[in-house]
Design a protein around this motif. Structure first.
Motif, mmCIF file in Angstrom:
data_model
loop_
_atom_site.group_PDB
_atom_site.id
_atom_site.type_symbol
_atom_site.label_atom_id
_atom_site.label_comp_id
_atom_site.label_asym_id
_atom_site.label_seq_id
_atom_site.Cartn_x
_atom_site.Cartn_y
_atom_site.Cartn_z
ATOM 1 N N THR A 96 5.292 -23.433 -7.421
ATOM 2 C CA THR A 96 4.413 -23.424 -6.247
ATOM 3 C C THR A 96 4.689 -22.190 -5.404
ATOM 4 N N VAL A 97 3.622 -21.489 -5.024
ATOM 5 C CA VAL A 97 3.783 -20.267 -4.235
ATOM 6 C C VAL A 97 4.185 -20.632 -2.810
ATOM 7 N N MET A 98 5.327 -20.076 -2.371
ATOM 8 C CA MET A 98 5.800 -20.315 -1.009
ATOM 9 C C MET A 98 5.373 -19.190 -0.074
ATOM 10 N N LEU A 99 5.463 -17.959 -0.544
ATOM 11 C CA LEU A 99 5.105 -16.799 0.269
ATOM 12 C C LEU A 99 4.437 -15.761 -0.610
ATOM 13 N N VAL A 100 3.501 -15.017 -0.034
ATOM 14 C CA VAL A 100 2.829 -13.928 -0.729
ATOM 15 C C VAL A 100 3.020 -12.659 0.084
ATOM 16 N N ASN A 101 3.389 -11.589 -0.602
ATOM 17 C CA ASN A 101 3.517 -10.281 0.038
ATOM 18 C C ASN A 101 2.483 -9.353 -0.600
ATOM 19 N N ASN A 102 1.427 -9.042 0.170
ATOM 20 C CA ASN A 102 0.323 -8.251 -0.367
ATOM 21 C C ASN A 102 -0.277 -7.373 0.733
ATOM 22 N N PRO A 103 0.472 -6.379 1.225
ATOM 23 C CA PRO A 103 -0.029 -5.543 2.315
ATOM 24 C C PRO A 103 -1.244 -4.730 1.883
ATOM 25 N N GLN A 104 -2.255 -4.665 2.760
ATOM 26 C CA GLN A 104 -3.512 -3.993 2.447
ATOM 27 C C GLN A 104 -3.615 -2.599 3.063
ATOM 28 N N THR A 105 -2.705 -2.245 3.933
ATOM 29 C CA THR A 105 -2.824 -0.999 4.681
ATOM 30 C C THR A 105 -2.649 0.239 3.795
ATOM 31 N N LYS A 106 -3.314 1.306 4.190
ATOM 32 C CA LYS A 106 -3.055 2.637 3.635
ATOM 33 C C LYS A 106 -2.755 3.592 4.793
ATOM 34 N N GLU A 107 -1.944 3.121 5.713
ATOM 35 C CA GLU A 107 -1.644 3.854 6.940
ATOM 36 C C GLU A 107 -1.128 5.264 6.666
ATOM 37 N N PHE A 108 -0.322 5.399 5.640
ATOM 38 C CA PHE A 108 0.269 6.702 5.347
ATOM 39 C C PHE A 108 -0.427 7.413 4.190
ATOM 40 N N GLY A 109 -1.623 6.963 3.859
ATOM 41 C CA GLY A 109 -2.433 7.651 2.861
ATOM 42 C C GLY A 109 -2.348 7.075 1.468
ATOM 43 N N TRP A 110 -1.473 6.089 1.250
ATOM 44 C CA TRP A 110 -1.264 5.499 -0.075
ATOM 45 C C TRP A 110 -1.093 4.000 0.073
ATOM 46 N N ASP A 111 -1.289 3.261 -1.018
ATOM 47 C CA ASP A 111 -0.989 1.827 -0.990
ATOM 48 C C ASP A 111 0.471 1.627 -0.605
ATOM 49 N N ARG A 112 0.731 0.565 0.142
ATOM 50 C CA ARG A 112 2.092 0.349 0.640
ATOM 51 C C ARG A 112 3.089 0.084 -0.489
ATOM 52 N N LYS A 113 2.640 -0.542 -1.588
ATOM 53 C CA LYS A 113 3.567 -0.882 -2.664
ATOM 54 C C LYS A 113 2.976 -0.502 -4.016
ATOM 55 N N HIS A 114 3.821 0.061 -4.874
ATOM 56 C CA HIS A 114 3.437 0.373 -6.251
ATOM 57 C C HIS A 114 4.559 -0.083 -7.184
ATOM 58 N N GLY A 115 4.186 -0.646 -8.342
ATOM 59 C CA GLY A 115 5.138 -0.722 -9.432
ATOM 60 C C GLY A 115 5.168 0.638 -10.111
ATOM 61 N N PHE A 116 6.307 1.021 -10.663
ATOM 62 C CA PHE A 116 6.356 2.322 -11.331
ATOM 63 C C PHE A 116 7.405 2.330 -12.428
ATOM 64 N N ILE A 117 7.261 3.291 -13.311
ATOM 65 C CA ILE A 117 8.226 3.483 -14.396
ATOM 66 C C ILE A 117 9.138 4.632 -13.994
ATOM 67 N N GLN A 118 10.350 4.305 -13.585
ATOM 68 C CA GLN A 118 11.215 5.333 -13.011
ATOM 69 C C GLN A 118 11.519 6.497 -13.955
ATOM 70 N N PRO A 119 11.838 6.260 -15.231
ATOM 71 C CA PRO A 119 12.128 7.424 -16.080
ATOM 72 C C PRO A 119 10.979 8.427 -16.130
ATOM 73 N N GLU A 120 9.742 7.934 -16.138
ATOM 74 C CA GLU A 120 8.597 8.845 -16.195
ATOM 75 C C GLU A 120 8.427 9.599 -14.875
ATOM 76 N N VAL A 121 8.629 8.921 -13.760
ATOM 77 C CA VAL A 121 8.499 9.583 -12.463
ATOM 78 C C VAL A 121 9.642 10.567 -12.256
ATOM 79 N N ASP A 122 10.849 10.176 -12.642
ATOM 80 C CA ASP A 122 11.975 11.116 -12.556
ATOM 81 C C ASP A 122 11.703 12.365 -13.389
#
Length: 581
Positions: A96-122
């Motif tokens: 059962t879902v207790m809490l959801v974290n899904n910010p919609q803002t792009k205050e700083f020009g980008w989505d607040r949260k991204h999943g990413f593949i660190q080796p590729e970004v590095d």
């Protein structure tokens, strides 16, 4: 970049010269090198390993980090390795879902949260260094000591050669920055404390290719029997994390049969997975007492370690690099005394400590193993979810402390006092008393809305105003706001002069304004709303896009004078600046 070839033929008695020695080719060291390269400085990155780490560690990339990636011109290369709007759901033992974290803002020009593949970004950060002729990366180079004097620091480096032999060389720079992780020898040489806690709880990380589930987001399982994490990542990678019990040894929990047993409730067929790795780790929550001592500094995990719950380890390191990069470049250029570097600890340490504390608290909420405590938590969550304000607090990620600098390269908008900024505006003039908010923008990041430009059309604000200092004026020509002496000081600082007006006025003003002013159109109304809510129509932005000063028009000369003092400009420049007040 043929890094291995760069040390071939070096005479062991030769001293290599650079400006900044960066120890560690992890993400923080690579980003700092990119920033220094972007600002025209010299740096050498020295890495013990033979190559970049090729397995995932961090999995969350936030909007602040993406803004820094944008600042070094690598956002287009990083985007293919990210999932924007990475939603996190906290579920109980029943799913059962207790809490959801899904910010919609792009205050700083980008989505607040991204999943990413660190080796590729590095790797993008690493390959991005090819653009800079004075930035080099050396693998198989281990810094074993560092010797400081009045003019610089010399790193003693053991080099592992291609034939297996080891030789010692010296690398000489003006500063050394340790970005070599939580066991940082640089931090230990500095002799600073590393305060905090290392909870005994261990976790097993399991990364797999060809995601057997395929769902795109994050689930934190607050199961008292065994808390777990399931994360969908780009390129069909999935991460599982399972909390381990004290009696379970590392050999036992990394055994394939044991791992399959853990996965059986999550994956239809655990035996048919393409494993990337199975690894045990322990959460740590620690912050160094100081991030600088003399000519040696630390950044990233060397300066602070935090639990993984909010995905802020990688991002906190990016914040360090963003804060430190422009300050090192300024000092190296001779534009400020090296006392400017003391503001690095003053500005970054408190926020890093706040993120560590929040991550530890969040982890305690997730990993309750007492059945009675878990039921109480689940019941409380159910009640709180009925309250819209509480629900929005978690969904919009308002619990995350945004960086706010109270001391450093700042000027208080109420007093024009340099080096400090209160969180509230306390001035008594009518424009201050009647403003929509008394929250001071000084010490906070300026937003990054879309704006219209003459040459490029629609752009993100940072791309339109450039990577260095800028003064942004709403609705007027900076030449009419600031006296000529202040304009010359801004030009000496390398600052861009920017005017933002409603899009309806842009063409009219463009034809009349000075050639050295960038005129931007606010076609969305976002910029006008920001200025409408605050009695500060003149904003001085640092290279890291934090607000150094914000004021009414008639306070602009004094505010600039305070900024120059706070950043420890040369005595002559500071005297000139203060004479204008």
């Amino acid at each position: 970049m043929a890094a291995a070839a760069k040390h071939v033929g070096i005479n062991p008695v030769e001293v290599l010269q650079t400006e900044v020695i960066i120890v560690g080719a992890g993400p923080v060291g690579l980003m700092l090198a990119n920033l220094l390269g972007k600002f025209g400085r010299k740096a050498m990155v020295l890495e013990t390993l033979p190559s970049l780490i090729d397995y995932p560690r961090g999995v969350g990339l936030d909007d602040e980090s993406f803004r820094t990636i944008q600042a070094v011109g690598l956002d287009g290369q990083v985007l293919p390795h990210t999932n924007p709007q990475h939603i996190m759901r906290i579920v109980n033992a029943n799913g059962t879902v207790m809490l959801v974290n899904n910010p919609q803002t792009k205050e700083f020009g980008w989505d607040r949260k991204h999943g990413f593949i660190q080796p590729e970004v590095d790797r993008v950060l690493y390959e991005g260094l090819d653009r800079f002729k004075d930035i080099s990366v050396y693998f198989n180079h281990t810094v074993v000591d560092a010797e400081e004097d009045a003019d610089g620091v010399t790193a003693v480096v053991n080099v592992l050669e291609d034939n297996g032999a080891t030789k010692t060389i010296h690398v000489r720079g003006q500063y050394l920055v340790g970005c070599e992780g939580g066991k940082s020898p640089t931090r230990k040489r500095m002799g600073v404390s590393f305060d905090g806690e290392s909870p005994s709880t261990r976790w097993l990380v399991v990364d797999v290719n060809n995601d057997p589930l395929g769902t795109p987001n994050v689930f934190l399982g607050a199961d008292p029997h065994r808390p777990y994490v399931s994360i969908g990542l780009p390129h069909a990678v999935r991460r599982f994390e399972f909390m381990l019990h004290d009696h379970e040894s590392e050999d036992q929990v990394t055994d394939p049969d044991f791992v399959n047993e853990l996965l059986k409730d999550h994956v239809p067929d655990p035996s048919n997975l393409d494993f990337i790795r199975r690894r045990v780790f322990t959460h740590h929550g620690r912050v160094a007492g100081s991030f600088r001592k003399g000519r040696q500094l630390i950044a990233g995990d060397a300066a602070h370690l935090m639990p993984v719950w909010l995905g802020q380890g990688w991002n906190s390191g990016m914040r360090d690099a963003t804060n430190l990069g422009w300050k090192l470049a300024t000092v190296l250029a001779g534009d400020a005394d090296d006392a400017l570097l003391d503001t690095y600890t003053a500005e970054r340490r408190d926020h890093a400590a706040a993120m560590v504390e929040l991550s530890l608290t969040f982890g305690k909420f997730i990993k309750i193993t007492n059945p009675v405590g878990a039921k109480a938590r689940d019941a409380a969550s159910k009640v709180l979810n009925l309250l819209p304000q509480v629900k929005d607090y978690f969904a919009s990620m308002k619990f995350k402390p945004m960086p706010r600098y109270h001391t450093g390269v700042l000027v208080d908008p109420s007093t024009q006092r340099p080096g400090t900024a209160a969180a509230k505006i306390t001035a008594k003039l009518t424009p201050f008393r009647t403003a929509n908010s008394d929250v001071s923008p000084v010490g906070l990041q300026f937003p990054q809305p879309l704006v219209m430009t003459d040459a490029q059309g629609e752009q993100k604000l940072d791309d339109a105003i450039g990577p260095w200092w800028s003064v942004v004026v709403w609705g007027n020509d900076p030449h009419k706001v600031l006296p000529e002496e202040s304009i010359q000081q801004l030009k000496a600082l390398g600052a861009s002069l920017v005017c933002i007006v409603p899009q309806t006025q842009r063409d009219f003003l463009q034809a009349q304004i000075s050639d050295d002013v960038t005129v931007l159109g606010d076609h969305t109304g976002a910029v006008k709303k920001w200025f409408d809510d605050r009695p500060t129509p003149v904003v001085f932005l640092r290279p890291d896009k934090f607000v150094a000063g914000a004021c009414l028009v008639q306070h602009a000369p004094a505010t600039l004078a305070g900024i120059l003092a706070a950043m420890h400009r040369s005595q002559q420049d500071v005297h000139t600046a203060y004479s204008a007040r």
